[in-house]
Design an enzyme around this catalytic site. Structure first.
Site, PDB file in Angstrom:
ATOM      1  N   HIS A   8       8.371   3.431  97.610  1.00 64.43           N
ATOM      2  CA  HIS A   8       7.777   4.571  98.318  1.00 64.43           C
ATOM      3  C   HIS A   8       7.705   4.277  99.821  1.00 64.43           C
ATOM      4  O   HIS A   8       8.109   5.104 100.644  1.00 64.43           O
ATOM      5  CB  HIS A   8       6.379   4.834  97.751  1.00 64.43           C
ATOM      6  CG  HIS A   8       5.618   5.913  98.433  1.00 64.43           C
ATOM      7  ND1 HIS A   8       5.405   7.143  97.860  1.00 64.43           N
ATOM      8  CD2 HIS A   8       4.998   5.953  99.638  1.00 64.43           C
ATOM      9  CE1 HIS A   8       4.693   7.888  98.686  1.00 64.43           C
ATOM     10  NE2 HIS A   8       4.427   7.194  99.777  1.00 64.43           N
ATOM     11  N   GLU A   9       7.226   3.100 100.168  1.00 64.28           N
ATOM     12  CA  GLU A   9       7.101   2.735 101.587  1.00 64.28           C
ATOM     13  C   GLU A   9       8.474   2.521 102.229  1.00 64.28           C
ATOM     14  O   GLU A   9       8.679   2.897 103.390  1.00 64.28           O
ATOM     15  CB  GLU A   9       6.214   1.504 101.756  1.00 64.28           C
ATOM     16  CG  GLU A   9       4.794   1.671 101.255  1.00 64.28           C
ATOM     17  CD  GLU A   9       4.053   2.873 101.803  1.00 64.28           C
ATOM     18  OE1 GLU A   9       4.343   3.305 102.942  1.00 64.28           O
ATOM     19  OE2 GLU A   9       3.174   3.396 101.104  1.00 64.28           O
ATOM     20  N   CYS A  11       0.629  10.451  98.698  1.00 66.81           N
ATOM     21  CA  CYS A  11       0.976   9.887 100.000  1.00 66.81           C
ATOM     22  C   CYS A  11      -0.089  10.263 101.021  1.00 66.81           C
ATOM     23  O   CYS A  11      -0.538  11.414 101.048  1.00 66.81           O
ATOM     24  CB  CYS A  11       2.337  10.423 100.436  1.00 66.81           C
ATOM     25  SG  CYS A  11       2.923   9.762 102.000  1.00 66.81           S
ATOM     26  N   HIS A  66       9.797   5.688 103.486  1.00 61.86           N
ATOM     27  CA  HIS A  66       9.252   6.094 104.794  1.00 61.86           C
ATOM     28  C   HIS A  66      10.072   5.512 105.946  1.00 61.86           C
ATOM     29  O   HIS A  66      10.236   6.164 106.978  1.00 61.86           O
ATOM     30  CB  HIS A  66       7.793   5.656 104.944  1.00 61.86           C
ATOM     31  CG  HIS A  66       6.820   6.589 104.320  1.00 61.86           C
ATOM     32  ND1 HIS A  66       6.675   7.904 104.699  1.00 61.86           N
ATOM     33  CD2 HIS A  66       5.915   6.392 103.322  1.00 61.86           C
ATOM     34  CE1 HIS A  66       5.731   8.474 103.970  1.00 61.86           C
ATOM     35  NE2 HIS A  66       5.256   7.582 103.120  1.00 61.86           N
TER      36      HIS A  66
END
Length: 180
Positions: free
Chosen positions: A142-143, A100, A146
């Site tokens: 993954h995003e 990341c 966030h």
């Protein structure tokens, strides 16, 4: 002209906040999209979220391509995903290495859905609903984390297995591709 944005790191509490939905696609958002794409390219990222640069909006870029950090990434055009969500997923999860931009010099194994059906608006306001697989599905998940204030370290089953970038590349027995 595009601007490389500063990427927040773990000590910044903004990374742990839940992003708010985008309610208007305007010139300011278009500039942010262009700057996110530019930043991902310049930092060898394959994705980047608005919260990573201090903008608490439900927006991220998926920009898979081979680079120094991900030499085997598949090639795709950078894609802005506004108000993204997963609408369906495969039964199967796969474990894979993640890094990341907000967690420099760390890699960890994370379980993610292998295939996902997603929904988002593109930068022109068009609703999209593709099925993503493999590495691109991993980037999306993954995003999306966030946007919820989650970083990949929160999903690593055994923190003792975390590696530095150098240890990761030694373990996978590959040399990062050079910049072109």
């Amino acid at each position: 002209m595009n601007e490389q944005l500063n990427v927040l790191t773990l000590e910044d509490p903004r990374l742990r906040q839940r992003a708010k939905p985008v309610d208007k696609i305007d010139d300011v958002l278009q500039t942010l999209i262009d700057d996110l794409i530019w930043t991902a390219e310049r930092t060898n990222g394959v994705g980047i979220s608005a919260p990573q640069v201090g903008s608490a909006q439900r927006l991220f870029i998926v920009a898979s391509r081979p680079n120094l950090r991900y030499p085997h990434a598949p090639q795709m055009a950078p894609t802005a995903m506004i108000n993204p969500r997963i609408v369906a997923h495969s039964e199967e999860q796969v474990s894979g290495w993640e890094g990341c931009l907000s967690v420099p010099d760390q890699r960890g194994k994370v379980d993610r859905w292998r295939d996902i059906e997603v929904e988002y608006c593109d930068r022109n306001g068009n609703l999209r609903r593709p099925i993503l697989t493999g590495f691109v599905a991993r980037i999306f998940q993954h995003e999306l984390d966030h946007l919820e204030g989650t970083v990949f370290l929160d999903r690593v089953a055994d923190p003792a297995t975390l590696l530095t970038e150098a240890e990761y590349f030694a373990q996978i027995d590959t040399v990062p591709v050079s910049q072109t």
